[in-house]
Design an enzyme around this catalytic site. Structure first.
Site, mmCIF file in Angstrom:
data_model
loop_
_atom_site.group_PDB
_atom_site.id
_atom_site.type_symbol
_atom_site.label_atom_id
_atom_site.label_comp_id
_atom_site.label_asym_id
_atom_site.label_seq_id
_atom_site.Cartn_x
_atom_site.Cartn_y
_atom_site.Cartn_z
ATOM 1 N N ASN A 7 44.569 24.641 34.336
ATOM 2 C CA ASN A 7 45.459 25.504 35.128
ATOM 3 C C ASN A 7 46.448 24.598 35.847
ATOM 4 O O ASN A 7 46.118 23.978 36.860
ATOM 5 C CB ASN A 7 44.636 26.328 36.122
ATOM 6 C CG ASN A 7 45.494 27.251 36.975
ATOM 7 O OD1 ASN A 7 46.713 27.269 36.862
ATOM 8 N ND2 ASN A 7 44.852 28.023 37.837
ATOM 9 N N LYS A 14 44.325 21.985 37.966
ATOM 10 C CA LYS A 14 42.915 22.329 38.138
ATOM 11 C C LYS A 14 42.252 22.351 36.768
ATOM 12 O O LYS A 14 42.885 22.729 35.773
ATOM 13 C CB LYS A 14 42.765 23.712 38.786
ATOM 14 C CG LYS A 14 43.285 23.819 40.199
ATOM 15 C CD LYS A 14 43.088 25.238 40.713
ATOM 16 C CE LYS A 14 43.690 25.431 42.090
ATOM 17 N NZ LYS A 14 43.574 26.831 42.564
ATOM 18 N N ARG A 90 45.646 28.431 31.248
ATOM 19 C CA ARG A 90 46.143 29.580 31.998
ATOM 20 C C ARG A 90 47.665 29.548 31.968
ATOM 21 O O ARG A 90 48.284 28.539 32.306
ATOM 22 C CB ARG A 90 45.672 29.530 33.449
ATOM 23 C CG ARG A 90 46.191 30.709 34.267
ATOM 24 C CD ARG A 90 46.144 30.439 35.752
ATOM 25 N NE ARG A 90 46.664 31.575 36.516
ATOM 26 C CZ ARG A 90 47.317 31.466 37.658
ATOM 27 N NH1 ARG A 90 47.555 30.274 38.173
ATOM 28 N NH2 ARG A 90 47.745 32.532 38.293
ATOM 29 N N HIS A 179 47.429 38.569 38.045
ATOM 30 C CA HIS A 179 45.970 38.499 38.261
ATOM 31 C C HIS A 179 45.194 39.189 37.137
ATOM 32 O O HIS A 179 44.037 39.596 37.309
ATOM 33 C CB HIS A 179 45.557 39.160 39.590
ATOM 34 C CG HIS A 179 46.093 38.480 40.812
ATOM 35 N ND1 HIS A 179 46.547 39.187 41.906
ATOM 36 C CD2 HIS A 179 46.262 37.170 41.111
ATOM 37 C CE1 HIS A 179 46.968 38.338 42.836
ATOM 38 N NE2 HIS A 179 46.798 37.105 42.369
ATOM 39 N N ARG A 240 53.555 37.195 51.650
ATOM 40 C CA ARG A 240 54.485 38.052 50.906
ATOM 41 C C ARG A 240 54.548 39.439 51.531
ATOM 42 O O ARG A 240 53.537 39.995 51.947
ATOM 43 C CB ARG A 240 54.056 38.171 49.442
ATOM 44 C CG ARG A 240 54.075 36.870 48.680
ATOM 45 C CD ARG A 240 53.546 37.068 47.259
ATOM 46 N NE ARG A 240 53.186 35.794 46.648
ATOM 47 C CZ ARG A 240 52.255 35.653 45.731
ATOM 48 N NH1 ARG A 240 51.576 36.705 45.307
ATOM 49 N NH2 ARG A 240 51.992 34.466 45.221
ATOM 50 N N ASN A 335 34.485 38.000 50.498
ATOM 51 C CA ASN A 335 33.906 37.394 51.701
ATOM 52 C C ASN A 335 34.251 38.114 52.998
ATOM 53 O O ASN A 335 33.978 37.587 54.073
ATOM 54 C CB ASN A 335 34.377 35.937 51.807
ATOM 55 C CG ASN A 335 33.936 35.113 50.620
ATOM 56 O OD1 ASN A 335 32.759 34.853 50.438
ATOM 57 N ND2 ASN A 335 34.886 34.696 49.796
ATOM 58 N N GLU A 384 37.853 33.559 36.807
ATOM 59 C CA GLU A 384 38.946 33.517 35.841
ATOM 60 C C GLU A 384 38.738 32.401 34.815
ATOM 61 O O GLU A 384 39.072 32.562 33.635
ATOM 62 C CB GLU A 384 40.273 33.333 36.572
ATOM 63 C CG GLU A 384 40.637 34.534 37.434
ATOM 64 C CD GLU A 384 41.801 34.267 38.370
ATOM 65 O OE1 GLU A 384 42.927 34.638 38.023
ATOM 66 O OE2 GLU A 384 41.577 33.672 39.449
#
Length: 400
Positions: A7, A14, A90, A179, A240, A335, A384
């Site tokens: 990614n 990552k 990704r 997403h 955003r 969470n 993911e």
């Protein structure tokens, strides 16, 4: 099959090396400050965290460093690179070209390049990662997994904007949604947990993090989602704005004597719960400020966020003609028991009953509705990387 999941960001990379059969993560890490001074690779394997400081002038250097770490005699997890069966990349934007993950070839790479104008901050970095891997591992099959692909099943009346149709035909201005890999994973996983066929379920998936979106998943397919042409549309997020009256842009340009680009930058980076609260984009900070210190603007920011999520859940239940499952995922969704309760309060007419004791869970799979609830409410941590690995495995197996 051992799948290396990549990614790439503009200055970061990552990665996870995953055993696709059982989802076991053999190693994972992050390369930071690529092309910048003080480059750093943080490599996690065998319960150890290794920090490697070495200049990475580009993504090719970063990939080499990652591969060196994976085969290192002291902290590596494989003997040599031949153990890597495939690479899953990704890719943020696939436009209308891709409705599912695909094996990467020259035509696919060209199409991803053609989508750069739709995702100028993301696709170039994704392309750099693909090219770097292909140079270093030319014989290893590579698969592109798109954030937008899952939402390509939306009907035209859901993805088209009510603007002159020629702007869609000329410029492909439409709702794409993002997403997608997360929404696909958690909807499938929810069906597995419930032991019900996903083809029979109406699921609302709430990916709530610093960037947030909601999807309506009917019979396993996305039929609507809150993000649009860009990830700016939809819910109020960390920084955003989400959906606003478009006229605000020209109004602010005139009043503040700034350009459209400057306004869009404000909407992307200085708005959302950060803009309202004036404190932080981190929901943990907002909860502390609101509930421990009585900060009214922090409370207002949380109210705005929860209200927009609540409205969208209700509208997607209407769009699908009902709902069987509501799923919470991502940082806040997984969470934030208080935020979940706050969002769900007033939506009981949809047919669920929240079990407050069961809702007191963080980062674990759980059904948080009562046993007699007609609609299931669930927490499903997103994964993911595993979804990318499984898609990669499926495609590579199909070509053998």
């Amino acid at each position: 099959m051992k799948i290396l999941v990549i990614n790439c960001g503009s200055s970061s990379l990552k990665y996870q090396l995953i055993e696709s059969k059982d989802g076991n993560v053999l190693a994972k890490g992050l390369a930071e400050r690529i092309g910048i001074n003080d480059s750093l690779l943080t490599h996690n394997a065998n319960g150890e965290k290794i920090k490697i400081k070495k200049d990475m002038k580009d993504h090719k250097d970063a990939i080499k460093l990652v591969l060196d770490a994976l085969v290192n005699s002291d902290y590596g997890v494989i003997k040599d690179m031949s153990e890597i069966d495939a690479v899953g990349h990704r890719v943020v934007h696939g436009g209308e070209y891709f409705t599912s993950s695909v094996l990467i070839n020259d035509d696919v790479l060209k199409a991803i390049t053609d989508c750069i104008e739709l995702a100028p901050l993301h696709n170039p970095a994704n392309i750099e990662g693909i090219k770097a891997c292909k140079q270093i591992m030319p014989d290893v099959p590579m698969v592109a997994v798109f954030d937008t692909a899952f939402h390509q099943t939306m009907p035209d009346y859901a993805y088209l904007y009510p603007i002159p149709y020629e702007y869609y035909t000329k410029y492909k201005i439409r709702r794409y949604g993002f997403h997608g890999t997360s929404h696909k994973y958690v909807s499938q996983r929810a069906a597995e947990i419930l032991n019900k066929p996903i083809e029979s379920l109406k699921i609302i998936t709430c990916h709530l993090g610093n960037g947030s979106s909601i999807a309506a998943v009917k019979n396993g397919k996305s039929v609507d989602t809150s993000m649009g042409f860009t990830p700016l549309e939809g819910l109020a997020m960390g920084t955003r704005s989400g959906s606003i009256d478009p006229s605000i842009i020209s109004y602010l340009m005139e009043k503040e004597n700034i350009t459209a680009e400057e306004v869009v930058n404000i909407l992307n980076k200085k708005s959302g719960v950060y803009g309202i609260s004036g404190i932080s984009s981190d929901f943990r900070d907002l909860e502390d400020a609101a509930f421990k210190n009585g900060n009214k603007r922090a409370q207002l920011a949380l109210n705005v966020f929860a209200y927009r999520v609540k409205k969208t859940i209700g509208s997607y239940a209407a769009a699908m003609g009902g709902v069987d499952v509501i799923v919470f995922t991502a940082g806040i969704g997984e969470n934030g028991p208080e935020v979940r309760e706050f969002i769900l309060d007033g939506l009981e007419f949809l047919g669920f009953k929240l079990d407050k004791d069961k809702n007191n869970v963080r980062g674990k799979e759980a059904i948080i509705s009562t046993a007699d609830s007609k609609v299931y409410v669930m927490v499903v941590p997103t994964n993911e990387e595993y979804m990318i690995a499984k898609d990669t495995e499926k495609i590579v197996e199909s070509i053998k």
